[in-house]
Design a protein around this motif. Structure first.
Motif, PDB file in Angstrom:
ATOM      1  N   UNK A  73       0.670  -1.295   0.183  1.00  0.00           N
ATOM      2  CA  UNK A  73       0.125  -0.099   0.051  1.00  0.00           C
ATOM      3  C   UNK A  73       0.790   1.190  -0.143  1.00  0.00           C
ATOM      4  N   UNK A  74       1.806   1.184   0.770  1.00  0.00           N
ATOM      5  CA  UNK A  74       2.943   2.406   0.784  1.00  0.00           C
ATOM      6  C   UNK A  74       4.036   2.481  -0.264  1.00  0.00           C
ATOM      7  N   UNK A  75       3.757   1.467  -1.203  1.00  0.00           N
ATOM      8  CA  UNK A  75       4.794   1.368  -2.245  1.00  0.00           C
ATOM      9  C   UNK A  75       6.223   1.103  -2.166  1.00  0.00           C
ATOM     10  N   UNK A  76       6.132   0.200  -0.937  1.00  0.00           N
ATOM     11  CA  UNK A  76       7.691  -0.271  -0.507  1.00  0.00           C
ATOM     12  C   UNK A  76       7.741  -1.888  -0.547  1.00  0.00           C
ATOM     13  N   UNK A  77       8.920  -2.085  -1.675  1.00  0.00           N
ATOM     14  CA  UNK A  77       8.985  -3.382  -1.893  1.00  0.00           C
ATOM     15  C   UNK A  77      10.116  -4.324  -1.393  1.00  0.00           C
ATOM     16  N   UNK A  78       9.899  -4.688  -0.247  1.00  0.00           N
ATOM     17  CA  UNK A  78      10.825  -5.213   0.548  1.00  0.00           C
ATOM     18  C   UNK A  78      10.384  -6.727   1.402  1.00  0.00           C
ATOM     19  N   UNK A  79      11.111  -7.515   1.487  1.00  0.00           N
ATOM     20  CA  UNK A  79      10.494  -9.004   1.913  1.00  0.00           C
ATOM     21  C   UNK A  79      10.428  -8.829   3.505  1.00  0.00           C
ATOM     22  N   UNK A  80       9.506  -9.656   4.024  1.00  0.00           N
ATOM     23  CA  UNK A  80       9.101  -9.475   5.189  1.00  0.00           C
ATOM     24  C   UNK A  80       8.863 -11.060   6.026  1.00  0.00           C
ATOM     25  N   UNK A  81       9.643 -11.140   7.072  1.00  0.00           N
ATOM     26  CA  UNK A  81       9.614 -12.317   7.608  1.00  0.00           C
ATOM     27  C   UNK A  81       8.438 -12.403   8.579  1.00  0.00           C
ATOM     28  N   UNK A  82       7.765 -13.564   8.396  1.00  0.00           N
ATOM     29  CA  UNK A  82       6.268 -13.361   9.337  1.00  0.00           C
ATOM     30  C   UNK A  82       6.640 -14.415  10.340  1.00  0.00           C
ATOM     31  N   UNK A  83       6.296 -14.202  11.614  1.00  0.00           N
ATOM     32  CA  UNK A  83       6.308 -14.977  12.706  1.00  0.00           C
ATOM     33  C   UNK A  83       4.945 -14.832  13.363  1.00  0.00           C
TER      34      UNK A  83
END
Ligand code: SF4
Ligand code: SF4
Length: 380
Positions: A207-217
């Protein structure tokens, strides 16, 4: 497990390849892991302090509580062994945000908003996010304002400069409780950092236009081992961000070592023998399987049955509480009604059928005769 720990004890931790490392954290608790590798870690980390910024969105702070309840090591010990500088954590900080005529006053010693701005500017930190992020009303994010700024905006600023981003707990991962179906859900429009429920195109970073991977815990709350070991793996470079992530994460960004795609809580439940014999409790407080009381463990991909909770003493089903599949991206709606047998709903909890192991689905459908189902699932 003891044998594996003994074997790994003689291995040079720093030379361990990623595969062996991930195997090790899969069978060890944070306590055994950090204890076993303490000396090597301390020498390895003398030169590598890592900064952590921990942001809180809309939530109950249960995941921080869960982490603080880690007994051995406790959070302080773990952070010092991992050489982490917990530079910013809203619920643990002494600093206060102080405004005067709408302007920040004081210094970063006293004012948490100034401190956060400085830390973000410096960069080189791991960002941990706990809690959901409201996009509403109407995309403004103003349902959560901290220090005169929407949380949505703060998250965006912090995410841009982070070297790695870890979402902790169901709310930060996919919206969780904050995005549960309700009369106001459309207006509040809660999102997770990288997902909105199962939808990766509606995560807040997108939504914010940021393309970064995220680790979900995920988890409600997340297990302290899951948090500490994941942070440990990232800090020590055992999981390199972003290049290693496709290999170690599942389609929902969860580390496969803790949330195995082909394993559910049901597989290692202490009550599993009762299930296999068809001894299904119909009232709480009995010793049998909790399936008829609404247990959703056959849909929950997590190692709770092996790792267990509270210092490996117990876990939900062992303590008599039906599993509510709190680690799944459609939690809580996919698990509702929580204490009603899933078959009554006539659907598979709204879960993505591809992520539900064939064995578990078959077993859940017949509620007995699991061994025959296992053979069927394998096509034998
Ligand atoms: S259905 Fe729930 S209580 Fe029954 S064996 Fe599976 S995990 Fe245990
Ligand atoms: S047993 Fe189920 S409800 Fe309990 S923590 Fe694990 S996944 Fe969540």
């Amino acid at each position: 497990m003891k044998n594996l720990v003994r074997t790994l004890d003689s291995v040079d931790f720093l030379k361990m390849d990623r595969r062996t490392f991930m195997k090790a954290v899969g069978v060890m608790g944070a306590s055994v892991f950090l204890g076993t590798y303490k000396t090597q870690m301390v020498s390895a980390l003398e030169f590598a302090e890592t900064k952590l910024i921990w942001l809180h969105g809309s939530e109950c702070t249960g995941c921080s509580e869960s982490l603080l309840n880690a007994g051995n090591p406790d959070v302080g010990q773990a952070l010092s062994k991992l050489n982490v500088n917990l530079a910013y954590h809203e619920t643990l900080l002494a600093q206060q945000g102080i405004f005067n005529d709408g302007k920040l006053v004081n210094t970063s010693e006293l004012n948490s908003e100034i401190l956060l701005e400085e830390l973000i500017k410096e960069g080189k930190y791991i960002l941990v996010v706990e809690g959901g992020i409201p996009n509403g009303p109407q995309g403004s994010g103003r349902y959560l304002v901290i220090g005169n700024k929407t949380f949505k905006e703060t998250l965006g600023e912090a995410a841009k400069n982070a070297t790695a981003i870890v979402a902790v707990g169901a709310c930060a991962c996919w919206g969780g409780i904050t995005s549960a179906d309700s009369d106001v859900a459309k207006d509040t429009d809660y999102r997770g950092v990288a997902f909105a429920k199962t939808d990766a195109s509606k995560g807040m970073l997108k939504e914010l236009g940021i393309d970064k991977p995220v680790i979900n815990i995920p988890g409600c709350p997340a297990h302290p081992d899951w948090i500490l070991l994941t942070l440990g793996a990232v800090i020590l470079g055992k999981i390199k961000v972003p290049e290693d992530l496709p290999a170690v994460l599942d389609e929902y960004g969860r580390p496969k070592v803790f949330f195995p795609p082909d394993h559910t809580v049901h597989d290692n439940c202490p009550r599993r023998g009762y299930y296999d014999r068809g001894e299904l409790d119909e009232e709480v407080g009995g010793p049998g399987c909790l399936w008829k009381l609404g247990c959703k463990a056959p849909y929950a991909h997590a190692d709770c049955g092996i790792r267990r909770w509270n210092g490996s003493v117990s876990m939900c089903t062992q303590a008599g509480g039906p599993c509510i599949a709190c680690v799944e991206p459609d939690f809580p709606d996919g698990s509702r009604p929580l204490y009603v047998e899933a078959e009554d709903k006539g659907v598979l909890l709204g879960a993505n059928i591809d992520t539900v192991s064939k064995v578990a689905v078959g077993a859940a459908a017949v509620a007995a005769g699991v061994h025959a189902v296992r053979r069927m699932g394998k096509g034998e």
